[in-house]
Design a protein around this motif. Sequence first.
Motif, mmCIF file in Angstrom:
data_model
loop_
_atom_site.group_PDB
_atom_site.id
_atom_site.type_symbol
_atom_site.label_atom_id
_atom_site.label_comp_id
_atom_site.label_asym_id
_atom_site.label_seq_id
_atom_site.Cartn_x
_atom_site.Cartn_y
_atom_site.Cartn_z
ATOM 1 N N UNK A 1 15.508 34.238 -14.397
ATOM 2 C CA UNK A 1 16.820 34.139 -15.046
ATOM 3 C C UNK A 1 16.891 32.916 -15.962
ATOM 4 N N UNK A 2 16.311 31.797 -15.499
ATOM 5 C CA UNK A 2 16.341 30.579 -16.301
ATOM 6 C C UNK A 2 15.544 30.758 -17.585
ATOM 7 N N UNK A 3 14.368 31.371 -17.477
ATOM 8 C CA UNK A 3 13.565 31.612 -18.676
ATOM 9 C C UNK A 3 14.305 32.522 -19.654
ATOM 10 N N UNK A 4 14.998 33.547 -19.123
ATOM 11 C CA UNK A 4 15.753 34.449 -19.994
ATOM 12 C C UNK A 4 16.860 33.705 -20.725
ATOM 13 N N UNK A 5 17.553 32.826 -20.018
ATOM 14 C CA UNK A 5 18.657 32.097 -20.639
ATOM 15 C C UNK A 5 18.182 31.083 -21.664
ATOM 16 N N UNK A 6 16.920 30.629 -21.529
ATOM 17 C CA UNK A 6 16.398 29.617 -22.436
ATOM 18 C C UNK A 6 15.502 30.202 -23.519
ATOM 19 N N UNK A 7 15.243 31.512 -23.462
ATOM 20 C CA UNK A 7 14.383 32.129 -24.467
ATOM 21 C C UNK A 7 12.923 31.796 -24.289
ATOM 22 N N UNK A 8 12.506 31.518 -23.059
ATOM 23 C CA UNK A 8 11.122 31.115 -22.778
ATOM 24 C C UNK A 8 10.304 32.299 -22.291
ATOM 25 N N UNK A 9 8.997 32.172 -22.385
ATOM 26 C CA UNK A 9 8.083 33.157 -21.819
ATOM 27 C C UNK A 9 7.608 32.640 -20.459
ATOM 28 N N UNK A 10 7.514 33.529 -19.494
ATOM 29 C CA UNK A 10 7.183 33.134 -18.123
ATOM 30 C C UNK A 10 6.090 34.045 -17.580
ATOM 31 N N UNK A 11 5.032 33.431 -17.062
ATOM 32 C CA UNK A 11 3.934 34.175 -16.450
ATOM 33 C C UNK A 11 3.700 33.678 -15.028
ATOM 34 N N UNK A 12 3.606 34.589 -14.084
ATOM 35 C CA UNK A 12 3.199 34.273 -12.722
ATOM 36 C C UNK A 12 1.724 34.682 -12.581
ATOM 37 N N UNK A 13 0.859 33.724 -12.350
ATOM 38 C CA UNK A 13 -0.575 33.970 -12.235
ATOM 39 C C UNK A 13 -0.964 33.748 -10.782
ATOM 40 N N UNK A 14 -1.268 34.829 -10.058
ATOM 41 C CA UNK A 14 -1.480 34.736 -8.619
ATOM 42 C C UNK A 14 -2.872 35.218 -8.231
ATOM 43 N N UNK A 15 -3.309 34.799 -7.045
ATOM 44 C CA UNK A 15 -4.598 35.215 -6.510
ATOM 45 C C UNK A 15 -5.406 34.028 -6.027
ATOM 46 N N UNK A 16 -6.386 34.301 -5.184
ATOM 47 C CA UNK A 16 -7.242 33.234 -4.656
ATOM 48 C C UNK A 16 -8.047 32.632 -5.798
ATOM 49 N N UNK A 17 -8.454 31.386 -5.630
ATOM 50 C CA UNK A 17 -9.144 30.681 -6.696
ATOM 51 C C UNK A 17 -10.528 31.272 -6.966
ATOM 52 N N UNK A 18 -10.994 31.055 -8.183
ATOM 53 C CA UNK A 18 -12.340 31.487 -8.568
ATOM 54 C C UNK A 18 -13.367 30.784 -7.685
ATOM 55 N N UNK A 19 -14.329 31.530 -7.194
ATOM 56 C CA UNK A 19 -15.380 30.967 -6.367
ATOM 57 C C UNK A 19 -16.536 30.474 -7.247
ATOM 58 N N UNK A 20 -17.125 29.373 -6.844
ATOM 59 C CA UNK A 20 -18.331 28.900 -7.520
ATOM 60 C C UNK A 20 -18.110 27.964 -8.678
ATOM 61 N N UNK A 21 -16.856 27.745 -9.091
ATOM 62 C CA UNK A 21 -16.601 26.773 -10.149
ATOM 63 C C UNK A 21 -15.172 26.265 -10.023
ATOM 64 N N UNK A 22 -14.945 25.075 -10.498
ATOM 65 C CA UNK A 22 -13.580 24.559 -10.551
ATOM 66 C C UNK A 22 -12.871 25.240 -11.721
ATOM 67 N N UNK A 23 -11.778 25.899 -11.433
ATOM 68 C CA UNK A 23 -11.095 26.671 -12.461
ATOM 69 C C UNK A 23 -9.607 26.722 -12.146
ATOM 70 N N UNK A 24 -8.812 26.861 -13.201
ATOM 71 C CA UNK A 24 -7.374 27.041 -12.989
ATOM 72 C C UNK A 24 -7.045 28.510 -12.761
ATOM 73 N N UNK A 25 -8.022 29.394 -12.970
ATOM 74 C CA UNK A 25 -7.805 30.836 -12.899
ATOM 75 C C UNK A 25 -8.002 31.387 -11.489
ATOM 76 N N UNK A 26 -7.439 32.567 -11.200
ATOM 77 C CA UNK A 26 -7.715 33.242 -9.939
ATOM 78 C C UNK A 26 -9.003 34.056 -10.024
ATOM 79 N N UNK A 27 -9.474 34.523 -8.871
ATOM 80 C CA UNK A 27 -10.716 35.290 -8.800
ATOM 81 C C UNK A 27 -10.651 36.557 -9.655
#
Length: 479
Positions: free
Chosen positions: A397-423
């Motif tokens: 709701x807050x993103x809608x009221x502010x005109x922002x884009x919102x992404x929920x990025x979920x999942x266990x972390x990538x194995x074998x390297x330091x990463x901000x991404x999920x597996x």
Amino acid sequence: MTTETMPLTTDLPTAPQPTIRTTPDRPRRVAAPTRWRDLAAAAMWGSLLFVTGLWVAGGQLQQMSSLGGILDSWGRLTGLLASDLLLIQVLMMARIPLAERAYGQDELARRHRLIGFTSFTLMVAHIVLITLGYAADSSAGLWGTIVDLVLNYPGMLLAVGGTVALCMVVATSIKNARGRLRYESWHLIHLYGYLGAGLALPHQLWTGADFSASPAATLFWWGLWIAAAVAVVVFRIGRPLYTSWRHGLRVESVEHVNPTTTTVTVRGRDLDRLPTSAGQFFQWRFLDGPGWTRAHPYSLSHAPDGRTLKVTVAHLGDGSARTATLSPGTRVLVEGPYGRLHSGVRTQRKVLLLGAGIGITPLRALLEDLEQGPGDVTMIYRAHSPADIIWRDELTELAASRGARLFFVTGVRVQGRDSWLPESAADLSDAEGLRQLVPDIAAHDVFVCGASRWMDAAEQAARDCGVPDARIHAERFSY
């Protein structure tokens, strides 16, 4: 406004026309000009050069006519440099407003750690060189010289106690040791650094001829000691006490966001005059019983409204878990506000808010507070699973009221390297993952908050996407 959940996609719908909400007028924290960083660095190096000059002017080069003289002279220089860096450390962490605004606590803590290990190494070299130098010119031998130095030289017993205290601080500052300690224990041990510095002073005054070799040396050393002591008393003790008394802070309510996360609302007088901004943090002490003396850094999770301050806390230790049991009316002491994770450091129209776990809290406040048009702000919220996301509906709701884009990025972390991404996105590089969600990321300021290693990966991904370091703003709360 856009909300997406992994898998990553470049199919981004157009944001609808937002309803822009204005925030109340209040004092804002503004970043200090970068020239203050340059001046501070120049002052530090200048003090080290000045100390070396005093050592040379004291005739130490002429005393290097024997092995004992060489060892003793170099021992004096390492001791002087160690003392200078020790006091610079104290000044760096004294919460001096101008230094804090120029660097931010994150950067100050990193430099403090680096200078601390350097100072400690020089201190050890000083002890070894001086001892060997005295022993080389003595018939008592090494152990006899050690006993003579400790027992018969003024202030040496106090210096030994100070050295032990500093050894405790350094030992618990090593990364592996820090990871095994509770924050509360580490915080208590770290306070011994002040004791170590204080116990070293009598030894330096009574047996350190270099401290009184000339009026310039006396003025320099006394001035530096007094400046460090005054800074600690004023900014670590006096200013927080005045702020807390001036605003009469008390807990207004406690909300259980989920079983392991709590939002605490604090109300006080004239909070519209407190120069704080969304994204900053305070050191909080809740006067609810034993343990209140240990401060904990919690970011504002909601934009300040001039009447209340809100923090949202994950129950990661004894101190943070206690927030769930706070009672309305509990008195609150604060230090701050601190940190450069605020709108005052913004340089671009477009902003990316990139957070993970409880690190989303200051970014939620920024999303609410930042001046923005449709599509100017993008938030990426990284969580282990959908169940771990807090404020999902509220953020949407807050993103809608502010005109922002919102992404929920979920999942266990990538194995074998330091990463901000999920597996689920392991086939992408970290930079490719960012570009999928924010194709024009190179034109953004990037605000990052989360676990330390995750932040390292996220910041590197932003750099790989072409974002310069000056536009990457981060705040770490690891100790």
